[in-house]
Design a protein around this motif. Structure first.
Motif, mmCIF file in Angstrom:
data_model
loop_
_atom_site.group_PDB
_atom_site.id
_atom_site.type_symbol
_atom_site.label_atom_id
_atom_site.label_comp_id
_atom_site.label_asym_id
_atom_site.label_seq_id
_atom_site.Cartn_x
_atom_site.Cartn_y
_atom_site.Cartn_z
ATOM 1 N N GLY A 256 0.811 -1.209 0.000
ATOM 2 C CA GLY A 256 0.000 0.000 0.000
ATOM 3 C C GLY A 256 0.844 1.258 0.000
ATOM 4 O O GLY A 256 0.578 2.209 -0.743
ATOM 5 N N LYS A 257 1.872 1.278 0.832
ATOM 6 C CA LYS A 257 2.768 2.433 0.872
ATOM 7 C C LYS A 257 3.545 2.560 -0.435
ATOM 8 O O LYS A 257 3.786 3.671 -0.929
ATOM 9 N N LEU A 258 3.955 1.435 -1.007
ATOM 10 C CA LEU A 258 4.622 1.461 -2.310
ATOM 11 C C LEU A 258 3.720 2.113 -3.363
ATOM 12 O O LEU A 258 4.166 2.948 -4.158
ATOM 13 N N THR A 259 2.443 1.718 -3.361
ATOM 14 C CA THR A 259 1.501 2.271 -4.323
ATOM 15 C C THR A 259 1.311 3.764 -4.116
ATOM 16 O O THR A 259 1.284 4.545 -5.077
ATOM 17 N N PHE A 260 1.189 4.184 -2.866
ATOM 18 C CA PHE A 260 1.004 5.602 -2.555
ATOM 19 C C PHE A 260 2.195 6.425 -3.043
ATOM 20 O O PHE A 260 2.029 7.506 -3.624
ATOM 21 N N GLU A 261 3.393 5.921 -2.814
ATOM 22 C CA GLU A 261 4.585 6.647 -3.247
ATOM 23 C C GLU A 261 4.714 6.643 -4.768
ATOM 24 O O GLU A 261 5.196 7.608 -5.366
ATOM 25 N N ALA A 262 4.265 5.554 -5.401
ATOM 26 C CA ALA A 262 4.378 5.459 -6.855
ATOM 27 C C ALA A 262 3.433 6.421 -7.562
ATOM 28 O O ALA A 262 3.736 6.885 -8.663
ATOM 29 N N ILE A 263 2.287 6.733 -6.937
ATOM 30 C CA ILE A 263 1.321 7.630 -7.566
ATOM 31 C C ILE A 263 1.900 9.032 -7.730
ATOM 32 O O ILE A 263 1.648 9.708 -8.732
ATOM 33 N N SER A 264 2.673 9.482 -6.769
ATOM 34 C CA SER A 264 3.198 10.848 -6.802
ATOM 35 C C SER A 264 4.235 11.044 -7.886
ATOM 36 O O SER A 264 4.562 12.183 -8.226
ATOM 37 N N GLY A 265 4.780 9.980 -8.464
ATOM 38 C CA GLY A 265 5.828 10.068 -9.473
ATOM 39 C C GLY A 265 5.396 10.679 -10.787
ATOM 40 O O GLY A 265 5.827 11.759 -11.139
ATOM 41 N N PRO A 266 4.567 10.046 -11.587
ATOM 42 C CA PRO A 266 4.122 8.682 -11.324
ATOM 43 C C PRO A 266 5.191 7.656 -11.703
ATOM 44 O O PRO A 266 5.849 7.799 -12.727
ATOM 45 N N ASP A 267 5.351 6.656 -10.831
ATOM 46 C CA ASP A 267 6.273 5.557 -11.082
ATOM 47 C C ASP A 267 5.469 4.459 -11.781
ATOM 48 O O ASP A 267 4.925 3.557 -11.136
ATOM 49 N N LEU A 268 5.379 4.537 -13.095
ATOM 50 C CA LEU A 268 4.463 3.678 -13.854
ATOM 51 C C LEU A 268 4.720 2.184 -13.684
ATOM 52 O O LEU A 268 3.777 1.418 -13.463
ATOM 53 N N PRO A 269 5.952 1.691 -13.783
ATOM 54 C CA PRO A 269 6.155 0.240 -13.607
ATOM 55 C C PRO A 269 5.710 -0.255 -12.230
ATOM 56 O O PRO A 269 5.108 -1.325 -12.120
ATOM 57 N N LEU A 270 5.994 0.528 -11.197
ATOM 58 C CA LEU A 270 5.604 0.115 -9.852
ATOM 59 C C LEU A 270 4.091 0.159 -9.681
ATOM 60 O O LEU A 270 3.494 -0.740 -9.065
ATOM 61 N N LEU A 271 3.434 1.183 -10.220
ATOM 62 C CA LEU A 271 1.977 1.259 -10.167
ATOM 63 C C LEU A 271 1.333 0.085 -10.887
ATOM 64 O O LEU A 271 0.388 -0.537 -10.373
ATOM 65 N N GLN A 272 1.831 -0.215 -12.062
ATOM 66 C CA GLN A 272 1.259 -1.319 -12.833
ATOM 67 C C GLN A 272 1.469 -2.651 -12.130
ATOM 68 O O GLN A 272 0.571 -3.506 -12.112
ATOM 69 N N GLY A 273 2.625 -2.840 -11.512
ATOM 70 C CA GLY A 273 2.900 -4.086 -10.815
ATOM 71 C C GLY A 273 2.004 -4.292 -9.604
ATOM 72 O O GLY A 273 1.411 -5.367 -9.425
ATOM 73 N N THR A 274 1.878 -3.271 -8.757
ATOM 74 C CA THR A 274 1.039 -3.407 -7.559
ATOM 75 C C THR A 274 -0.432 -3.540 -7.943
ATOM 76 O O THR A 274 -1.183 -4.273 -7.285
ATOM 77 N N PHE A 275 -0.855 -2.858 -9.004
ATOM 78 C CA PHE A 275 -2.248 -2.960 -9.441
ATOM 79 C C PHE A 275 -2.583 -4.384 -9.876
ATOM 80 O O PHE A 275 -3.642 -4.920 -9.521
ATOM 81 N N VAL A 276 -1.701 -4.995 -10.622
ATOM 82 C CA VAL A 276 -1.934 -6.375 -11.072
ATOM 83 C C VAL A 276 -1.969 -7.331 -9.884
ATOM 84 O O VAL A 276 -2.814 -8.228 -9.808
ATOM 85 N N VAL A 277 -1.074 -7.130 -8.912
ATOM 86 C CA VAL A 277 -1.037 -8.003 -7.728
ATOM 87 C C VAL A 277 -2.318 -7.858 -6.916
ATOM 88 O O VAL A 277 -2.938 -8.854 -6.511
#
Length: 303
Positions: A256-277
Motif C-alpha cells: 500500500g505504501k509502495l503504491t502511494f509513493e508510486a502515484i506521486s511520481g508517477p512511477d508507472l512500472p511500480l503502479l502497474q505491478g502493484t495494481f496487477v497483484v
C-alpha cells in the motif's frame, strides 16, 4: 480487463516521470531525450502496451523509476509486510464481526443489538484516513502509547523483544482496519440470524426441548454463516487492496505504501505491478469464495 486497466489507466495520470527526474537533477535536453528512450517512453503507445503485455505474463514489471530496482523484487520484499498487517486485521475483524452479529441477531431489538448495530454503522461510515489520523494523533502523538509509524524501531533488538516491537507498531493500523471493516460482518450476520430464526426447523428444535444456546450454536449460526462466506473472502481481497491509506498514514512498509509513493511520481512500472497483484488477489479470493460456498451448501452442488 485488469491488464488493460493496469496499463492505460495509469498512462492518463497527470505528471511526467521523466520531467520529475529532470527536475531533481540538472539534465540537458539531450539527456532528457536519452532517458525517455531508455525508459521506453518515446515509443508509440501501442508498442509500449505490447511490450508491457509480454512482460506481465513473465512477471517482469520492469524497473522502478524511484527505487531503481526490479518491481518484482520490491513487490516480493513488501508483500509479506502487507499480508502480516491485513491478515491480522482480517482475522480479528471476522471473528469480532461474526460473534457480535450472531449475538445481536439472536437478541434483535434488545439494548445489546441497538448498541452493537449503532456503533458498527458509525464506524462503517467513518473515512479510513480520518480515523487513522485521529488514532495517530491521540495514541501516538499526545499519549505516546504506541509508535507513530514504521514497522520496527531503529534500535529494536532481535528475538522476542523485536517481535513485541513489531506488535506495538501494528496496534494502531490494525485497530483502524478492524474498525472500518468488522461492521459489514456484523450487519450481514445479524440479518442472516434474524432471517433464520423464523425458519420451521428452529421451531422444531425448540419443540424438542433444546436450550436456546444449543439452538443458536448448532442450528441458527451454521446456516446463517452461508451468506457471509462470500462477503468474508471478497473483503479479504479488498482489505489487502485497501491497505494503501492505512499504510500511507502509518508509514507501514507494505504494498500500500509502495503504491502511494508510486502515484506521486508517477512511477508507472511500480503502479502497474502493484495494481496487477492487488487485482489478482481479489480475483483469487472470489474464486475461493465460490469453491468454499459450494462445499458448504449442498444445494449449490446439486444445481
Amino acid at each position: 480487463m485488469v491488464i488493460l486497466l493496469g496499463f492505460f489507466a495509469f498512462k492518463i495520470l497527470p505528471g511526467d516521470p521523466v520531467a520529475r527526474i529532470a527536475r531533481e537533477r540538472q539534465m540537458s535536453p539531450e539527456q532528457i531525450a536519452q532517458l525517455r528512450e531508455q525508459l521506453g517512453l518515446d515509443k508509440p503507445l501501442l508498442e509500449q502496451f505490447w511490450t508491457y503485455l509480454g512482460n506481465v505474463f513473465t512477471l517482469n514489471f520492469g524497473e522502478s523509476y524511484v527505487y531503481k530496482r526490479s518491481v518484482s523484487e520490491l513487490i516480493g520484499e513488501y508483500f509479506w509486510n502487507t499480508i502480516l498487517l491485513t491478515g491480522t486485521s482480517a482475522i480479528i475483524a471476522i471473528a469480532l464481526g461474526l460473534w457480535l452479529g450472531q449475538r445481536a441477531g439472536w437478541k434483535h431489538g434488545s439494548r445489546f443489538d441497538k448498541v452493537t448495530s449503532g456503533v458498527s454503522l458509525v464506524l462503517w461510515s467513518v473515512p479510513t484516513f480520518w480515523l487513522a489520523l485521529i488514532l495517530l494523533m491521540i495514541f501516538g502523538g499526545t499519549l505516546h502509547w504506541f509508535p507513530t509509524g514504521g514497522m520496527r524501531s531503529p534500535d529494536a533488538p532481535d528475538g522476542f523483544a523485536g517481535i513485541l516491537d513489531v506488535v506495538a507498531h501494528m496496534v494502531l493500523p490494525v485497530i483502524t482496519m478492524v474498525a472500518v471493516v468488522y461492521a459489514q460482518y456484523v450487519m450481514v450476520m445479524r440479518a442472516s440470524v434474524v432471517e433464520e430464526m423464523n425458519a420451521d426447523y428452529i421451531t422444531t428444535a425448540r419443540a424438542k426441548g433444546l436450550r436456546d444456546d444449543l439452538v443458536r450454536t448448532r442450528h441458527v449460526v451454521p446456516n446463517a454463516l452461508l451468506p457471509t462466506v462470500t462477503l468474508v473472502f471478497m473483503h479479504i481481497g479488498g482489505l489487502i487492496a485497501g491497505a494503501v491509506t492505512v499504510e500511507a498514514v502509518f508509514s507501514w512498509p507494505g504494498l500500500g505504501k509502495l503504491t502511494f509513493e508510486a502515484i506521486s511520481g508517477p512511477d508507472l512500472p511500480l503502479l502497474q505491478g502493484t495494481f496487477v497483484v492487488f487485482s489478482a488477489i481479489i480475483i483469487l479470493m472470489n474464486l475461493i469464495a465460490d469453491l468454499v460456498y459450494r462445499q458448504l451448501d449442498p444445494r449449490v452442488r446439486r444445481s
